[in-house]
Design a protein around this motif. Sequence first.
Motif, PDB file in Angstrom:
ATOM      1  N   TRP A 109      -5.179   2.576   6.482  1.00 12.59           N
ATOM      2  CA  TRP A 109      -5.103   1.156   6.803  1.00 12.59           C
ATOM      3  C   TRP A 109      -4.516   0.999   8.199  1.00 12.59           C
ATOM      4  O   TRP A 109      -4.112   1.979   8.834  1.00 12.59           O
ATOM      5  CB  TRP A 109      -4.288   0.392   5.770  1.00 12.59           C
ATOM      6  CG  TRP A 109      -2.938   0.967   5.459  1.00 12.59           C
ATOM      7  CD1 TRP A 109      -1.795   0.841   6.191  1.00 12.59           C
ATOM      8  CD2 TRP A 109      -2.591   1.759   4.316  1.00 12.59           C
ATOM      9  NE1 TRP A 109      -0.756   1.496   5.582  1.00 12.59           N
ATOM     10  CE2 TRP A 109      -1.215   2.067   4.423  1.00 12.59           C
ATOM     11  CE3 TRP A 109      -3.296   2.227   3.203  1.00 12.59           C
ATOM     12  CZ2 TRP A 109      -0.542   2.828   3.472  1.00 12.59           C
ATOM     13  CZ3 TRP A 109      -2.627   2.991   2.257  1.00 12.59           C
ATOM     14  CH2 TRP A 109      -1.269   3.277   2.393  1.00 12.59           C
ATOM     15  N   ASN A 137      -4.141  -0.830  -4.156  1.00 12.56           N
ATOM     16  CA  ASN A 137      -4.128   0.623  -4.347  1.00 12.56           C
ATOM     17  C   ASN A 137      -5.251   1.134  -5.252  1.00 12.56           C
ATOM     18  O   ASN A 137      -5.839   2.175  -4.997  1.00 12.56           O
ATOM     19  CB  ASN A 137      -2.759   1.063  -4.885  1.00 12.56           C
ATOM     20  CG  ASN A 137      -1.656   0.803  -3.880  1.00 12.56           C
ATOM     21  OD1 ASN A 137      -1.551   1.458  -2.867  1.00 12.56           O
ATOM     22  ND2 ASN A 137      -0.831  -0.210  -4.161  1.00 12.56           N
ATOM     23  N   ARG A 154       0.859  -1.177   0.000  1.00 13.58           N
ATOM     24  CA  ARG A 154       0.000   0.000   0.000  1.00 13.58           C
ATOM     25  C   ARG A 154       0.896   1.229   0.000  1.00 13.58           C
ATOM     26  O   ARG A 154       1.849   1.311   0.777  1.00 13.58           O
ATOM     27  CB  ARG A 154      -0.895   0.005   1.243  1.00 13.58           C
ATOM     28  CG  ARG A 154      -1.924  -1.121   1.303  1.00 13.58           C
ATOM     29  CD  ARG A 154      -2.764  -0.947   2.559  1.00 13.58           C
ATOM     30  NE  ARG A 154      -3.820  -1.928   2.653  1.00 13.58           N
ATOM     31  CZ  ARG A 154      -3.720  -3.073   3.317  1.00 13.58           C
ATOM     32  NH1 ARG A 154      -2.575  -3.379   3.919  1.00 13.58           N
ATOM     33  NH2 ARG A 154      -4.736  -3.911   3.377  1.00 13.58           N
TER      34      ARG A 154
END
Length: 361
Positions: A137, A185, A4
């Motif tokens: 996240w 992503n 990420r």
Amino acid sequence: MTARYCSLAQQPAPVFAPGLAAERLGALLSGRRMWVNGTALHYCFFDGEDDGSVIPVPGSGGTRWVSWVGDERQRDVVRDCFRAWAGLGIGVSFAEVGDRSEAELRIGFQQGDGSWSAVGRDALAAGLAERTMNFGWDLTAPGERATALHEIGHALGMQHEHQSPFAGIHWDDEAVYADLAGPPNHWSRDRTYFNILRKLDPAEVNGSVWDPHSVMEYPFSAGLILEPEQFRGGVHPSGELSPLDKEFVLRWYPPAAASARPALVPFRSVPLSLGPGEQADFTVEQRETREYTFGTFGESDAVVVVFEERDGEPRFLAGRDDGGAPGNATIRARLVKGRRYVVRVRLYSGWGSGQTAVMCW
């Protein structure tokens, strides 16, 4: 597995007056997002029931409302990373506040919106109800502490390391676009170009050499980089502050000098013998309550900021950046008798004969 990645919002390129000398333009690009040294950056976490926004759902064409509020474990990771940066002894300090109106940095934890931050003083352009930083996240997952260190680096004015023109990276462009278009992503080509493939101006980057170990460097898997050859197998930064990270941030924000600041007395100019990037600090204690004007003089580009000292720390009161403009910075601010103020002047560049100076009246 693709990592990420931090996704900075696309910003228009800065516009400066035509005909600026290359040295002057480079100084402006280098310093325009950096805070004056001695700034106390206050941060808050969004915590209200209504703090949130609607975001798209990847692959569905739909949207959903998602809160900006994070739990205490997420907040503790961010607090720890602020302490890590402050622990270097830099001249910028951090303080958590509960009132968003007192915070330059306003932090959300909206899942699904990616992780990102305003870069340096760009945060001042955001409204009080807007985030300047988001974590999209779980920061408590293994290795994700690096995300918080990375975003705080942006808040201090640092850029993505892999976008340095000194890196000499030759990407497999289509492989990069394909990799970032998929999970986790789901980036568009424009977002991928802006955050990965686009080269920064040499004056904007964190140093004159590429630092693949920087916390501002993304990790990349094999197959995305063609050159340099030794990185065809990927780039794998440690996730901690590298020696060059520390060197850069201490160069811009050196530890506060122990020497006393001279007083800035009304109607008495003070010469400034500053080089590019250097700063002069003054104290102001006025004998009457009224509106005062602070200004610089001479042929220079500079930032002038007035702070009011409250509870032993500087609170931003007013500031002005005259970078690239034909005139000098002037600020009007109401000062109260008996209170203590600090004026900081940081020079981008100076030219011509004579000295620059600062005065209040």
